[in-house]
Design a protein around this motif. Structure first.
Motif, PDB file in Angstrom:
ATOM      1  N   ARG A  69       0.851  -1.244  -0.016  1.00 57.17           N
ATOM      2  CA  ARG A  69      -0.053   0.026  -0.071  1.00 57.17           C
ATOM      3  C   ARG A  69       0.897   1.456  -0.053  1.00 57.17           C
ATOM      4  N   ALA A  70       2.056   1.319   0.702  1.00 56.74           N
ATOM      5  CA  ALA A  70       2.951   2.269   0.855  1.00 56.74           C
ATOM      6  C   ALA A  70       3.438   2.677  -0.479  1.00 56.74           C
ATOM      7  N   ALA A  71       3.782   1.687  -1.155  1.00 57.21           N
ATOM      8  CA  ALA A  71       4.424   2.027  -2.558  1.00 57.21           C
ATOM      9  C   ALA A  71       3.297   2.169  -3.632  1.00 57.21           C
ATOM     10  N   TYR A  72       2.258   1.739  -3.359  1.00 63.24           N
ATOM     11  CA  TYR A  72       1.102   2.219  -4.336  1.00 63.24           C
ATOM     12  C   TYR A  72       0.892   3.530  -4.159  1.00 63.24           C
ATOM     13  N   GLU A  73       0.771   4.118  -2.847  1.00 62.10           N
ATOM     14  CA  GLU A  73       0.167   5.520  -2.566  1.00 62.10           C
ATOM     15  C   GLU A  73       1.248   6.517  -2.976  1.00 62.10           C
ATOM     16  N   ALA A  74       2.586   5.895  -2.891  1.00 63.13           N
ATOM     17  CA  ALA A  74       3.725   7.105  -3.195  1.00 63.13           C
ATOM     18  C   ALA A  74       4.115   6.971  -4.537  1.00 63.13           C
ATOM     19  N   ALA A  75       3.527   5.923  -5.538  1.00 63.06           N
ATOM     20  CA  ALA A  75       4.083   6.332  -6.804  1.00 63.06           C
ATOM     21  C   ALA A  75       3.161   7.284  -7.394  1.00 63.06           C
ATOM     22  N   PRO A  76       3.910   8.112  -8.423  1.00 67.04           N
ATOM     23  CA  PRO A  76       3.442   9.191  -8.976  1.00 67.04           C
ATOM     24  C   PRO A  76       2.338   8.990 -10.103  1.00 67.04           C
ATOM     25  N   GLN A  77       1.316   9.888  -9.911  1.00 63.89           N
ATOM     26  CA  GLN A  77       0.208   9.697 -10.937  1.00 63.89           C
ATOM     27  C   GLN A  77       0.008  11.097 -11.343  1.00 63.89           C
ATOM     28  N   THR A  78      -0.018  11.334 -12.541  1.00 64.48           N
ATOM     29  CA  THR A  78      -0.111  12.627 -12.788  1.00 64.48           C
ATOM     30  C   THR A  78      -1.765  13.065 -13.297  1.00 64.48           C
ATOM     31  N   PHE A  79      -2.431  11.995 -13.429  1.00 70.79           N
ATOM     32  CA  PHE A  79      -3.828  12.079 -14.040  1.00 70.79           C
ATOM     33  C   PHE A  79      -4.876  12.540 -13.094  1.00 70.79           C
ATOM     34  N   ARG A  80      -4.573  12.361 -11.831  1.00 76.13           N
ATOM     35  CA  ARG A  80      -5.664  12.816 -10.377  1.00 76.13           C
ATOM     36  C   ARG A  80      -6.350  14.052 -10.980  1.00 76.13           C
ATOM     37  N   GLN A  81      -5.772  15.058 -11.538  1.00 71.81           N
ATOM     38  CA  GLN A  81      -6.489  16.264 -11.571  1.00 71.81           C
ATOM     39  C   GLN A  81      -7.552  16.258 -12.561  1.00 71.81           C
ATOM     40  N   ILE A  82      -7.415  15.245 -13.474  1.00 72.58           N
ATOM     41  CA  ILE A  82      -8.275  15.469 -14.546  1.00 72.58           C
ATOM     42  C   ILE A  82      -9.341  14.378 -14.566  1.00 72.58           C
ATOM     43  N   VAL A  83      -9.358  13.466 -13.360  1.00 70.58           N
ATOM     44  CA  VAL A  83     -10.347  12.057 -13.385  1.00 70.58           C
ATOM     45  C   VAL A  83     -11.306  12.644 -12.047  1.00 70.58           C
ATOM     46  N   ARG A  84     -12.296  11.820 -12.528  1.00 73.80           N
ATOM     47  CA  ARG A  84     -13.483  11.546 -11.247  1.00 73.80           C
ATOM     48  C   ARG A  84     -13.585  10.202 -10.711  1.00 73.80           C
ATOM     49  N   VAL A  85     -13.216   9.994  -9.220  1.00 77.70           N
ATOM     50  CA  VAL A  85     -13.160   8.697  -8.923  1.00 77.70           C
ATOM     51  C   VAL A  85     -14.766   8.249  -8.561  1.00 77.70           C
ATOM     52  N   THR A  86     -15.062   6.989  -8.942  1.00 73.03           N
ATOM     53  CA  THR A  86     -16.323   6.700  -8.547  1.00 73.03           C
ATOM     54  C   THR A  86     -16.181   5.048  -7.997  1.00 73.03           C
ATOM     55  N   PHE A  87     -17.425   4.682  -7.669  1.00 70.56           N
ATOM     56  CA  PHE A  87     -17.319   3.174  -7.110  1.00 70.56           C
ATOM     57  C   PHE A  87     -18.574   2.443  -7.410  1.00 70.56           C
ATOM     58  N   HIS A  88     -18.392   1.210  -7.935  1.00 68.26           N
ATOM     59  CA  HIS A  88     -19.301   0.399  -8.510  1.00 68.26           C
ATOM     60  C   HIS A  88     -19.647  -1.113  -7.711  1.00 68.26           C
ATOM     61  N   PRO A  89     -20.803  -1.437  -7.204  1.00 66.82           N
ATOM     62  CA  PRO A  89     -21.037  -2.666  -6.257  1.00 66.82           C
ATOM     63  C   PRO A  89     -20.414  -4.036  -6.918  1.00 66.82           C
ATOM     64  N   ASP A  90     -20.352  -3.872  -8.492  1.00 66.90           N
ATOM     65  CA  ASP A  90     -20.183  -5.206  -9.039  1.00 66.90           C
ATOM     66  C   ASP A  90     -19.371  -5.201 -10.352  1.00 66.90           C
ATOM     67  N   PHE A  91     -19.374  -5.971 -11.138  1.00 69.66           N
ATOM     68  CA  PHE A  91     -18.364  -6.208 -12.567  1.00 69.66           C
ATOM     69  C   PHE A  91     -19.735  -5.983 -13.524  1.00 69.66           C
ATOM     70  N   LYS A  92     -20.883  -5.648 -13.321  1.00 73.09           N
ATOM     71  CA  LYS A  92     -21.810  -5.499 -14.397  1.00 73.09           C
ATOM     72  C   LYS A  92     -21.358  -4.366 -15.496  1.00 73.09           C
ATOM     73  N   GLY A  93     -21.750  -4.322 -16.527  1.00 69.31           N
ATOM     74  CA  GLY A  93     -21.665  -3.082 -17.320  1.00 69.31           C
ATOM     75  C   GLY A  93     -22.371  -2.006 -16.828  1.00 69.31           C
ATOM     76  N   VAL A  94     -21.417  -0.689 -16.843  1.00 70.37           N
ATOM     77  CA  VAL A  94     -22.007   0.441 -16.203  1.00 70.37           C
ATOM     78  C   VAL A  94     -22.364   1.358 -17.466  1.00 70.37           C
ATOM     79  N   THR A  95     -23.675   2.236 -17.472  1.00 72.78           N
ATOM     80  CA  THR A  95     -23.677   2.989 -18.355  1.00 72.78           C
ATOM     81  C   THR A  95     -23.820   4.431 -17.945  1.00 72.78           C
ATOM     82  N   ARG A  96     -23.063   5.361 -18.286  1.00 72.29           N
ATOM     83  CA  ARG A  96     -23.121   6.808 -17.579  1.00 72.29           C
ATOM     84  C   ARG A  96     -23.927   7.487 -18.728  1.00 72.29           C
ATOM     85  N   VAL A  97     -25.095   8.188 -18.270  1.00 74.72           N
ATOM     86  CA  VAL A  97     -25.819   8.936 -18.963  1.00 74.72           C
ATOM     87  C   VAL A  97     -25.265  10.366 -18.614  1.00 74.72           C
ATOM     88  N   GLN A  98     -25.160  11.063 -20.089  1.00 78.15           N
ATOM     89  CA  GLN A  98     -25.018  12.425 -20.016  1.00 78.15           C
ATOM     90  C   GLN A  98     -26.330  13.020 -20.196  1.00 78.15           C
TER      91      GLN A  98
END
Length: 339
Positions: A69-98
């Motif tokens: 976990r320490a290595a995972y959290e310390a790894a440089p990730q430049t994309f964080r400012q342009i993404v939105r983090v979300t969570f899903h309860p399962d592996f079913k297909g997800v449809t994002r409606v605009q």
């Protein structure tokens, strides 16, 4: 503590174990559990510690999980400012409606009726995927007091998990995927692709800003998006930073840099791997969804499971990451082929 004394300082009671070898720790725990190890060989002590009810496997798993976990959290990730983090309860297909804009309000004349409007919509679909590998902690690791096998390898896997997330996110930009409307992410029809490639300048940035501000929603209403980030391959990082940091004190208006300090530069080597010419502009994610990074519910980031070894003579550690990345709206991105 021997591997990383800064990270694992421990409590006052734990100081008695400071500097203890893995085999000595295994022997100590077995004896505390009433397991006789006096006179046993080093390999047998390691076997007893790993395959009985002692706390030794749990200790090893805890150390491996913390380093992972320490290595995972310390790894440089430049994309964080342009993404939105979300969570899903399962592996079913997800449809994002605009959803489109709310319908415009129209004047209601005296004794007139309110009329109904409609909201347009579009959609993007994706599903979570599972990525993982298994590590083995064998009796030989314990006997040889091989801390690298117990800590360094989980650390490398933690970094690999973070790199995988970066690969998935940046591939959504460099891969120019087909969107839900069957048009490529960067395309003239989406009004987010420069007609010809050119370097960063007042002219090219102005074209990107105008295009982004004039983007319209699904109902045709102007969105007036604000460019917030410039995404560049690392070979263009110095040029980009100089450009946006330069604020000339001019003698005439034409010498002003109107873009100084207006956008943050995000350099990313994965852009170089795809093209050292292309550069991109991204809007503020607070105005429009750009890329969605999704995890399984309650499982953000890499996760470690353990079990008594079957394929290996010892203990197995399984690193798992349930994740997906998907670009949601083309309006928040703009590409210039550069040169």
């Amino acid at each position: 503590n021997r591997f990383n004394p800064v990270q694992f300082k421990g409590s006052e009671r734990s100081q008695q174990f400071r500097g203890m070898s893995l085999l000595r720790l295994a022997e100590f725990i077995c004896e505390r559990r009433g397991i006789r190890v006096r006179g046993e060989s080093r390999m047998e002590i390691a076997r007893l510690a790993l395959h009985t009810t002692s706390d030794f496997p749990a200790i090893l798993a805890n150390v491996a999980n913390k380093t992972l976990r320490a290595a995972y959290e310390a790894a440089p990730q430049t994309f964080r400012q342009i993404v939105r983090v979300t969570f899903h309860p399962d592996f079913k297909g997800v449809t994002r409606v605009q959803l489109g804009d709310a319908p415009s309000l129209v004047k209601v004349n005296e004794k007139g009726e309110f009329t109904r409007g409609s909201i347009g919509d579009g959609k993007e679909s994706y599903a979570l995927a599972t990525y993982g590998r298994i590590l083995g902690v064998t009796r030989q690791v314990i006997v040889n007091d091989d801390l690298d096998a117990l800590t360094r390898l989980p650390m490398l896997f933690g970094r690999a998990a973070a790199d995988l997330e970066s690969d998935l996110v940046w591939a959504q930009i460099t891969g120019n995927p087909t969107m839900g409307d069957t048009v490529a992410l960067f395309h003239a029809d989406h009004k987010n692709l420069a007609s010809s490639g050119a370097t960063i300048s007042d002219t090219t940035l102005d074209a990107a800003r105008v295009a982004m501000r004039k983007q319209t929603g699904l109902n045709g209403r102007t969105m007036n998006l604000t460019p917030k980030f410039v995404l560049v391959p690392v070979v263009k990082e110095t040029v980009a930073r100089k450009y946006f940091a330069t604020e000339i004190r001019p003698g005439k208006a034409d010498d002003v840099n109107p873009f100084a300090g207006t956008m943050d530069v995000i350099p990313e080597p994965r852009l170089d791997a795809a093209s050292t010419d292309y550069w991109y502009v991204a809007a503020d994610p607070g105005q429009v969804d750009i890329i969605e990074l999704a995890y399984l519910q309650d499982q953000q980031g890499v996760y470690l499971e353990t079990r008594q070894g079957f394929d290996v003579d010892g203990m197995e550690l399984k690193a798992r990451l349930d994740v997906a990345a998907k670009v949601i709206d083309h309006r928040g991105l703009y590409a210039n082929p550069g040169k």
